[in-house]
Write a protein that holds these residues in place. Structure first.
Motif, PDB file in Angstrom:
ATOM      1  N   VAL A  58     -10.451   9.287  -2.803  1.00 18.94           N
ATOM      2  CA  VAL A  58      -9.757   8.684  -1.671  1.00 18.94           C
ATOM      3  C   VAL A  58      -8.724   7.690  -2.184  1.00 18.94           C
ATOM      4  N   THR A  59      -7.557   7.685  -1.555  1.00 16.98           N
ATOM      5  CA  THR A  59      -6.514   6.721  -1.883  1.00 16.98           C
ATOM      6  C   THR A  59      -6.628   5.548  -0.911  1.00 16.98           C
ATOM      7  N   PHE A  60      -6.628   4.336  -1.431  1.00 16.09           N
ATOM      8  CA  PHE A  60      -6.698   3.138  -0.603  1.00 16.09           C
ATOM      9  C   PHE A  60      -5.309   2.560  -0.454  1.00 16.09           C
ATOM     10  N   LEU A  61      -4.933   2.272   0.789  1.00 14.86           N
ATOM     11  CA  LEU A  61      -3.622   1.716   1.071  1.00 14.86           C
ATOM     12  C   LEU A  61      -3.781   0.400   1.820  1.00 14.86           C
ATOM     13  N   SER A  62      -2.943  -0.545   1.488  1.00 15.33           N
ATOM     14  CA  SER A  62      -2.980  -1.855   2.109  1.00 15.33           C
ATOM     15  C   SER A  62      -1.834  -1.981   3.103  1.00 15.33           C
ATOM     16  N   LEU A  63      -2.171  -2.419   4.326  1.00 20.76           N
ATOM     17  CA  LEU A  63      -1.163  -2.677   5.354  1.00 20.76           C
ATOM     18  C   LEU A  63      -1.258  -4.139   5.777  1.00 20.76           C
TER      19      LEU A  63
END
Length: 178
Positions: A58-63
């Motif tokens: 899984v790729t973790f993305l920060s918003l």
């Protein structure tokens, strides 16, 4: 959970309880590819546990935290949903986490993935997952959900299986095991 291939958007929420195992199970079952997190949670223990548990699958993305906004989420859902029947349920104050997360996902899809979501084009559903139980493989075997322990015994699958086709049988088995 946002699936742009099928134009489906499923909102899920459960009450505060030990939910990390449930979250990990859902991420694996649904084949989630990306997880969006508010930038205020990137350095927390929860984020570290999620990254360790899910690994490279899984790729973790920060918003920015401001993208997780309940008011904008309800407005965006109203704009893109082709079926307004889910809106009264989402308007409930107890659904604010799902609606705020939807706001972040919609913003991510439209601005960062550069995908335009046309008005009234997405099927949006809501699932309350408090009534689910996560059962490990050993317990599943002991409960005889799909395979009986003894040759002459029955399992739950054989009792409820009134399907006609192999595809129906596979779907039933999949739903029992989910």
């Amino acid at each position: 959970v946002c699936n742009l291939h099928t134009l489906e958007f499923t909102l899920m929420q459960y009450n505060d309880q030990p939910t990390l195992p449930m979250t990990l199970t859902l991420v694996h079952q649904l084949g989630v590819a990306e997880v969006l997190l508010p930038n205020t949670t990137i350095e927390t223990d929860l984020s570290t546990i999620l990254r360790t548990s899910l690994g490279d699958s899984v790729t973790f993305l920060s918003l920015p935290r401001r993208d997780f906004n309940e008011v904008n989420g309800l407005r965006s859902i109203t704009h893109i949903s082709f079926d307004d029947s889910v809106l009264p349920e989402l308007s409930s104050s107890s659904r604010y986490l799902s609606v705020a997360s939807a706001s972040a996902v919609i913003r991510y899809v439209e601005y960062l993935r550069k995908t335009t979501l046309a008005p009234k084009s997405i099927r949006i559903t809501y699932q309350c997952i408090n009534d689910r139980v996560a059962i490990d493989r050993a317990s599943c075997g002991h409960l005889e959900l799909v395979v009986p322990l003894e040759k002459r015994a029955s399992c739950l699958m054989s009792v409820v299986d009134h399907t006609v086709t192999q595809g129906g049988r596979r779907l039933l088995r999949s739903n029992l095991m989910m």
